[in-house]
Write an enzyme that holds these catalytic residues in place. Sequence first.
Site, mmCIF file in Angstrom:
data_model
loop_
_atom_site.group_PDB
_atom_site.id
_atom_site.type_symbol
_atom_site.label_atom_id
_atom_site.label_comp_id
_atom_site.label_asym_id
_atom_site.label_seq_id
_atom_site.Cartn_x
_atom_site.Cartn_y
_atom_site.Cartn_z
ATOM 1 N N GLU A 151 2.533 1.338 -9.642
ATOM 2 C CA GLU A 151 3.422 2.242 -8.664
ATOM 3 C C GLU A 151 4.319 3.151 -9.265
ATOM 4 O O GLU A 151 4.958 2.518 -10.372
ATOM 5 C CB GLU A 151 3.856 1.263 -7.287
ATOM 6 C CG GLU A 151 2.652 0.730 -6.675
ATOM 7 C CD GLU A 151 1.864 1.795 -6.187
ATOM 8 O OE1 GLU A 151 2.486 2.660 -5.394
ATOM 9 O OE2 GLU A 151 0.531 1.413 -6.299
ATOM 10 N N ARG A 207 7.626 11.525 6.135
ATOM 11 C CA ARG A 207 7.822 13.187 5.827
ATOM 12 C C ARG A 207 7.078 14.025 6.781
ATOM 13 O O ARG A 207 7.376 15.072 6.467
ATOM 14 C CB ARG A 207 7.153 13.013 4.533
ATOM 15 C CG ARG A 207 7.855 12.434 3.349
ATOM 16 C CD ARG A 207 7.379 12.342 1.973
ATOM 17 N NE ARG A 207 6.707 11.383 1.975
ATOM 18 C CZ ARG A 207 5.824 10.894 0.994
ATOM 19 N NH1 ARG A 207 5.672 11.841 -0.001
ATOM 20 N NH2 ARG A 207 5.101 10.063 0.573
HETATM 21 C C1 UD1 Z 1 -0.092 3.750 -1.815
HETATM 22 C C2 UD1 Z 1 -0.550 3.043 -2.995
HETATM 23 C C3 UD1 Z 1 -0.471 4.081 -4.141
HETATM 24 C C4 UD1 Z 1 -1.428 5.394 -3.819
HETATM 25 C C5 UD1 Z 1 -0.908 5.735 -2.619
HETATM 26 C C6 UD1 Z 1 -1.919 6.958 -2.080
HETATM 27 C C7 UD1 Z 1 0.115 0.764 -2.745
HETATM 28 C C8 UD1 Z 1 0.895 -0.326 -3.013
HETATM 29 N N1 UD1 Z 1 0.235 1.947 -3.289
HETATM 30 O O1 UD1 Z 1 1.252 4.043 -2.047
HETATM 31 O O2 UD1 Z 1 -1.011 3.274 -5.337
HETATM 32 O O3 UD1 Z 1 -1.274 6.220 -4.838
HETATM 33 O O4 UD1 Z 1 -1.043 4.996 -1.573
HETATM 34 O O5 UD1 Z 1 -1.494 7.517 -0.910
HETATM 35 O O6 UD1 Z 1 -0.857 0.451 -1.877
HETATM 36 N N2 UD1 Z 1 0.477 1.260 5.462
HETATM 37 C C9 UD1 Z 1 0.083 0.149 6.392
HETATM 38 N N3 UD1 Z 1 1.223 -0.916 6.409
HETATM 39 C C10 UD1 Z 1 1.983 -1.242 5.448
HETATM 40 C C11 UD1 Z 1 1.890 -0.163 4.446
HETATM 41 C C12 UD1 Z 1 1.319 0.909 4.355
HETATM 42 O O7 UD1 Z 1 -0.727 0.145 7.067
HETATM 43 O O8 UD1 Z 1 2.709 -2.246 5.646
HETATM 44 C C13 UD1 Z 1 -0.510 2.370 5.305
HETATM 45 C C14 UD1 Z 1 0.212 3.563 5.548
HETATM 46 O O9 UD1 Z 1 0.199 3.895 6.992
HETATM 47 C C15 UD1 Z 1 -0.658 4.670 4.924
HETATM 48 C C16 UD1 Z 1 -1.219 3.557 3.603
HETATM 49 O O10 UD1 Z 1 -1.150 2.510 4.354
HETATM 50 O O11 UD1 Z 1 -1.769 5.016 5.653
HETATM 51 C C17 UD1 Z 1 -0.582 3.844 2.500
HETATM 52 O O12 UD1 Z 1 0.524 3.460 2.600
HETATM 53 P P1 UD1 Z 1 1.977 4.440 1.943
HETATM 54 O O13 UD1 Z 1 3.258 3.662 2.471
HETATM 55 O O14 UD1 Z 1 1.722 5.913 1.930
HETATM 56 O O15 UD1 Z 1 1.752 3.866 0.492
HETATM 57 P P2 UD1 Z 1 2.138 4.490 -0.870
HETATM 58 O O16 UD1 Z 1 3.475 4.137 -1.192
HETATM 59 O O17 UD1 Z 1 2.157 6.045 -0.729
HETATM 60 CA CA CA Z 2 1.069 7.648 1.243
#
Ligand code: UD1
Ligand code: CA
Length: 478
Positions: free
Chosen positions: A159, A20
């Site tokens: 989630e 985003r």
């Molecule tokens: C996640 C949380 C959600 C929370 C939200 C807050 C989970 C399943 N959900 O959701 O409960 O409200 O964050 O912002 O954790 N990332 C990695 N590797 C991955 C996936 C993500 O490093 O495989 C990192 C992303 O760069 C980011 C963070 O983890 O910094 C959160 O990932 P994002 O995809 O934003 O999670 P959300 O779906 O927003």
């Molecule tokens: Ca996020």
Amino acid sequence: MSSHLTAPAAIVLAAGQGTRMRSRIPKVLHPLAGRTLIDHVLDALSVAGIERPVVVTGHGADAVEDAIGSRAATVRQEQQRGTADAVRIGMGGLAGDADVVLVTMGDAPLQPAELYTALMAEQRRLGAPVVVVTARVEDATGYGRLVRGQDGAPAAIVEERDADEAIRAIREINVGTYAFDATWLRGALDRVSPSSSGEYYLTDLVAIAIGDGRPVGVVSAVYADDAIGINDRVALAAAEERMRRRIAEAHMRNGVTIVDPSTTRIDATVEIGQDARIEPWTILEGATVIAQDAVIGPNAHVRDSRIGPRTRVWASVLEESTVAEDVQVGPYAHLRPGSEVGPRCRIGNFAEIKKSRLGAGTQQHHFSYIGDADVGDNVNIGAGSVTANFDGTAKHRTIVRDRVKLGVDTMMVAPVTIGEGATTGAGSVVTRDVAPGKTVVGIPARPIELRRGAKPGAGAGSPGAGEAPVPSGADRNP
Ligand code: UD1
Ligand code: CA
């Protein structure tokens, strides 16, 4: 609980794409108050006593790892298979035998160190396998919700995509920052099963802990806006405003006057001494250091510069420069990189300086340019004086010794040296070195007595009359 406490560890998740942001730059490398998002996170962890965290990289990993340098260990998550997978990979990069692992996100730069401290303290107090940071928000869209049981105790994080109407109505969100019991975490990560989308959710660990009959802790963020991560550039701008206010307040509490914080921009990297005064519409950036009792602004833009005690910088631009004490700069001066201005100088009214040193008490005003020059003490640089430092191919240096008086519109064709106490007449073009104490005039500039000598009645052997070129050497110690 063991009486021996090992240092806490931390894993920072930064592998995601940050779609985003709509950017070609990895999200965690976007700047906020003069530093990257990830730098702010690492700073806060460091203040909380966590020295070498592990950052999980993925999208833009090369650039992110370069930017992090030696501040943190990094491990790569080649495929973004979810936050639980990212933490499992991060665990592989942890050194030592930490008993607590804090997990947070590289895009949450406003989380204060106190939040981490409170989180770790709560984990120890409860002996909990997991403590979750939550925040209460107006619009919870997109976030995981903390579901609590009848008794108010946490039951699960659900989630958004898996939530029903009732759960979507919950305003208490999971911000994505946790403290874990390290031993429990290692085992529990293997028990996370993939979601319907095939992702491994770190948030499943809450239900797993409760299934184990263990307590789950919650720390509520005091300010939701500080706790939640940045997802787009609208949130980035809002975070900038909050960070700027926080920086300004820290300086004010330290004894710096900031007349109008709302029009002042101070990077997180700037240092300001006691009783300095920052006037409105001022920008202080990078590795800038402002000494005590200095007055900066209104309308000053200072980047990577050092400003001495009691110096006043008014409506001017300073880049990579050093200004000593009791100097007045401005209005409308431009100090370009490599300018060094000595004590008690006065620089203003469209004066430009580049890669030059000005000694103590020197004055430069009125449409003047000093580049690649070494100017002594108590020199008066007349209006319109200019160093012609560039011959079209190379830059040359100009040396102006102590107590020189440069007349209005003096042009110094470098390389050239003007000796101590010498004077140049208005409009002189100085192409050759001027001996100490001499007065030179004309185009090209020659000692005034030789010019006079050209008049009828002058002694024999005087050089050519009027504006005729003077033989080379005639002006050297005649
Ligand atoms: C996640 C949380 C959600 C929370 C939200 C807050 C989970 C399943 N959900 O959701 O409960 O409200 O964050 O912002 O954790 N990332 C990695 N590797 C991955 C996936 C993500 O490093 O495989 C990192 C992303 O760069 C980011 C963070 O983890 O910094 C959160 O990932 P994002 O995809 O934003 O999670 P959300 O779906 O927003
Ligand atoms: Ca996020």
